[in-house]
Design an enzyme around this catalytic site. Structure first.
Site, mmCIF file in Angstrom:
data_model
loop_
_atom_site.group_PDB
_atom_site.id
_atom_site.type_symbol
_atom_site.label_atom_id
_atom_site.label_comp_id
_atom_site.label_asym_id
_atom_site.label_seq_id
_atom_site.Cartn_x
_atom_site.Cartn_y
_atom_site.Cartn_z
ATOM 1 N N GLN B 129 0.985 -1.346 0.013
ATOM 2 C CA GLN B 129 -0.232 -0.038 0.029
ATOM 3 C C GLN B 129 0.910 1.245 -0.016
ATOM 4 O OE1 GLN B 129 -2.805 0.053 3.141
ATOM 5 N NE2 GLN B 129 -3.283 2.030 2.984
ATOM 6 N N GLY B 130 0.574 2.228 -1.001
ATOM 7 C CA GLY B 130 1.590 3.192 -1.231
ATOM 8 C C GLY B 130 0.538 4.510 -0.899
ATOM 9 N N SER B 132 1.211 6.513 2.908
ATOM 10 C CA SER B 132 1.736 7.503 3.744
ATOM 11 C C SER B 132 3.098 8.020 2.712
ATOM 12 C CB SER B 132 2.197 6.763 4.822
ATOM 13 O OG SER B 132 1.323 6.679 5.605
ATOM 14 N N GLU B 249 -12.433 -2.889 4.530
ATOM 15 C CA GLU B 249 -11.747 -3.771 5.681
ATOM 16 C C GLU B 249 -12.909 -4.219 6.816
ATOM 17 O OE1 GLU B 249 -9.534 -4.207 8.496
ATOM 18 O OE2 GLU B 249 -8.654 -5.940 7.548
ATOM 19 N N ASN B 372 -3.283 7.648 17.808
ATOM 20 C CA ASN B 372 -4.263 7.972 18.709
ATOM 21 C C ASN B 372 -4.949 9.178 18.764
ATOM 22 O OD1 ASN B 372 -4.061 5.855 20.419
ATOM 23 N ND2 ASN B 372 -2.671 6.294 22.115
#
Lengths: 380, 395
Positions: B129-130, B132, B249, B372
């Site tokens: 997965q690209g 970030s 997901e 978070n």
């Protein structure tokens, strides 16, 4: 296991919510609180007699509706949200389950139908300890005499005792058996009404001095066994957790409404990240607590002893801690008005502390969970 | 057959298949390759994907016309739980199965479906997965990687850098979110591309992480070529595709993850009993709390995955990532405190090694997939309707 609420369950919850919005508003609760506490008699009559909330979890053969723990939990959640001043918890979640689990013919044919029909309120004089030790801690004794019994002993704090029509007293016989006695107000009971910080749930002290009880006053079938007591108490503990959950939601919503309107530095204080994150953390705790209460309630009918008991204790730990945190955050985030009598946070704050200690504080429940999953300390 | 009976039969079938196949040469894979252990036995785990495929256990939630079993959510959960119970290894095919496949099924062309779905289904092609980038972490909209149209071929030439790319060094393809409109900012002007990794313009550098392993990578693109037919959706529509992908997901695999969490907790209890820390009241309470948190996690996940979640449940679902990641991080600390001074000693005791990895790698849990702090913003803003954070004006 399916945790989706059915359409019927949602309807029960929503209708109960609408009813209490109208009949147990902050103004109604304050009327009781300002009078020094007690029961909202009109509210209770309607709930018990007309709406049949006490009948919810009583088996059909005893005059009830025979619904599961989930329905009762949803009602308790709504009651908690409104801080409803009535003895539904003690009647439907403490007394009725104990009669269901241990009751004799009279209990099943007379007392339970009377509770289900809303004719009487009831409570149980359990010692104020964590549930696992409840039977060991019973200090009231019963001595057979002639056809009947003589009861002796004191129970320091009994929920909703001052107004209860029926008082169930577990008492130890000379042979060690714990029997269940059903006392009504015609007997010479000494009941001391206790002054309480939380004026939304009356407490009383019960004192029995060589009290003569006729044979029919004993209403257990074969004594109160440990597992029956555990299951009956678990009902009460889970009902209380649901009530705390509802109270937490309400006080969180109260806080959100306030901080959404209070403006400082030209913006609502709800726009400050320090405040947003505190509210969000409470939401996480809420989601956990509610999931555990609903999960434990859904599994209640397939009771599996120690594991199920640990789950109920877990629900109670989370709900107790959640309500206290939600109430203390409410005071803090309300700022100056948060500790006035005029604003509502203190009502929840007092309820939070008082209910935290009913039927065992979180530490005792954590001990019980640890015993269940690790083994007893001595054997570990 | 009722739904409950169907699930029971599926559980039996899965448990039996796993007992028969996760053995022999695959036995070392049991309980391995999870979060933080992602570079364990990579080649054997790729073989395991093909083994799974032979039993039709890859992509069981995909519709039958694309080779799946068309399992309901409840059935997929049941399979995940059996897989976790059996000690099934971390799935090399997870990104393809859970993210790329559903995205292509929803938005891909027939050509893309026919070229990519079989490789995922058969366990022969692996994806990463690209998303970030160094300057686009929590602020994903700040993507700087450029995609430039090559007018001669209609292909896209990609230049820039991605980072924290799990298992890129073991993957065949990467999906990339890149900026295709010059001067665009934020969520506009992005494109969703499928790029073959084995080509001159793609360079992968592993990042050694806190536990010593390297399952993350930096991926550098220098005029890497994405073919015209490998654009998903329209150019400029990348953000919508990228977000839809994340939505597929739904957390079904988290039920399997919880099985692994439960095993970690069991291991901690086992060690606490052996070394006597289980007698200490404070440790007992922390273990009890860990158990409580895991139960709450399970019921929360079950409610979120319910077929008809009401508004309350949707709001509570926003708590899920914050809850499990912080729970897991706390579990890592508990594990170390139960081990005591030995926690600091490296040895080949597999139990200690597993708990040390738990301690170290669980620090990432509260960072990846939305930190978070971002989770709390999401909860406050989307869940509670509180005001949004102000945006800076600088680029």
């Amino acid at each position: 296991m399916n945790l989706d609420l059915t359409a019927d369950q949602r309807a029960i919850r929503d209708e109960a919510g609408r009813f209490l919005d109208e009949n147990s508003s902050s103004k109604d609760v304050r009327r009781i609180v300002d009078a020094g506490g007690g029961t909202d008699e009109a509210l209770w009559r309607t709930v018990a007699r007309d709406l049949g909330w006490c009948a919810m979890s009583i088996p059909e053969e005893c005059g009830g509706l025979g619904l599961d723990m989930t329905e009762m939990s949803l009602l308790m959640e709504v009651c908690g949200a409104h801080l409803a001043c009535m003895p539904l918890w003690s009647t439907a979640c403490l007394a009725a389950p104990l009669l269901v689990e241990t009751g004799n013919e009279r209990a099943r044919e007379t007392l339970l139908p009377a509770i289900a029909g809303g004719e009487i309120s009831a409570t149980v004089a359990w010692p104020a300890l964590a549930h696992a030790e409840q039977l060991i801690a019973i200090s009231v004794t019963a001595r057979p005499e002639g056809e009947g019994y003589r009861l002796e002993g004191e129970v320091a704090m009994v929920a909703d005792l001052p107004g209860a029509d029926l008082i169930l007293v577990p008492a130890r016989l000379p042979d060690g058996t714990v029997a269940l006695f059903a006392l009504d107000r015609t007997l010479p009971l000494k009941i001391t009404v206790l002054k309480t910080l939380d004026a939304t749930r009356p407490l009383g002290a019960l004192s029995l001095t060589d009290l003569a009880v006729p044979a029919e006053g004993r209403v257990d079938e074969n004594g109160i066994g440990a597992s029956a007591a555990e299951r009956a108490l678990a009902f009460g503990i889970l009902g209380l957790a649901a009530e705390q959950l509802g109270a937490a939601r309400a006080v969180m919503d109260l806080t959100l409404a306030y901080i959404g309107e209070r403006v400082q530095f030209g913006r609502t204080i709800a726009s400050f990240q320090a405040i947003k994150h505190r509210c969000a953390k409470l939401e996480v705790d809420f989601a956990e607590a509610r999931s555990l209460v609903y999960g434990a309630a859904a599994g209640f009918s397939d009771w599996s002893g120690e594991e199920a008991n640990a789950e109920v204790a877990a629900a109670r730990v989370l709900a107790s801690e959640l309500l206290f945190r939600a109430a203390e955050e409410s005071i803090q985030l309300h700022g100056g008005v948060g500790f006035t009598w005029e604003y509502d946070p203190h009502l929840y704050f007092k309820r939070a502390q008082a209910s935290n200690a009913l039927l065992g504080a979180p530490e005792g429940h954590l001990d019980a969970i640890a015993d269940a999953i690790i083994g007893r300390g001595a054997e570990a | 057959m009722s739904e409950a009976e169907g699930i029971k039969a599926l559980r039996t079938e899965a448990a039996q298949w796993l007992a028969e196949h996760l053995t022999g040469k695959y036995a070392p894979l049991r309980h391995r390759g999870g979060s933080g252990d992602g570079d364990a036995f990579p080649e054997l785990r790729k073989e395991w994907e093909r083994e799974l495929a032979s039993g039709r256990w890859t992509c069981p939630g995909w519709p039958p016309e694309h080779g799946g079993r068309g399992l309901s959510i409840a059935e997929q959960v049941a399979f995940q739980e059996e897989y976790g119970l059996a000690g099934g290894p971390g799935r090399m095919g997870h990104i393809g199965e859970g993210l790329v496949g559903p995205t292509l099924i929803a938005f891909g062309t027939d050509d893309q479906k026919s070229r990519f779905l079989p490789g995922i289904l058969n366990g022969t092609e692996f994806w990463c997965q690209g998303y970030s980038e160094p300057s686009a972490g929590s602020d994903l909209g700040n993507i700087k990687t450029r995609a430039r149209l090559d007018p001669a071929t209609g292909d896209w030439l990609v230049t820039g850098q991605k980072v924290w790319t799990s298992l890129a060094h073991l993957s065949d393809w990467i999906f990339v979110l890149a900026r295709c409109e010059e001067g665009s900012v934020g969520r506009n002007g992005l494109i969703f591309l499928l790029i073959k990794i084995d080509q001159p313009g793609v360079e992968i550098r592993p990042i050694r992480q806190i536990g010593g392993g390297a399952e993350f990578n930096e991926v550098f693109f220098a005029d890497a070529r994405a073919h015209a037919r490998d654009v998903v959706g329209q150019p400029g529509d990348g953000w919508r595709i990228a977000m839809a992908l994340l939505g597929f997901e739904r957390g079904i695999s988290t039920l399997g993850q919880q099985m692994s969490f439960a095993q970690e907790l069991d291991l901690i209890i086992e060690i606490a009993k052996e070394n006597g820390t289980a007698l200490r009241p404070a440790i007992r309470h922390r273990i009890a709390r860990a158990w409580i948190g895991l139960r709450a996690m399970r019921y929360l996940a079950m409610r979120v995955l319910s077929t008809d979640p009401d508004g309350d449940v949707q709001r509570e679902g926003l708590s899920y990532k914050y809850h499990w990641s912080n729970w897991h991080r706390d579990l890592g600390k508990l594990a170390m405190d139960v081990l005591g001074p030995e926690a600091n000693i490296i040895s080949d005791d597999w139990r200690r090694e597993r708990l040390q990895q738990l301690f170290l790698f669980s620090r990432a849990d509260t960072i990846y997939g939305g930190t978070n702090e971002i989770q709390l913003n999401i909860l406050a803003e989307q869940g509670l309707g509180m005001p949004r954070e102000p945006r800076g004006t600088s680029k």
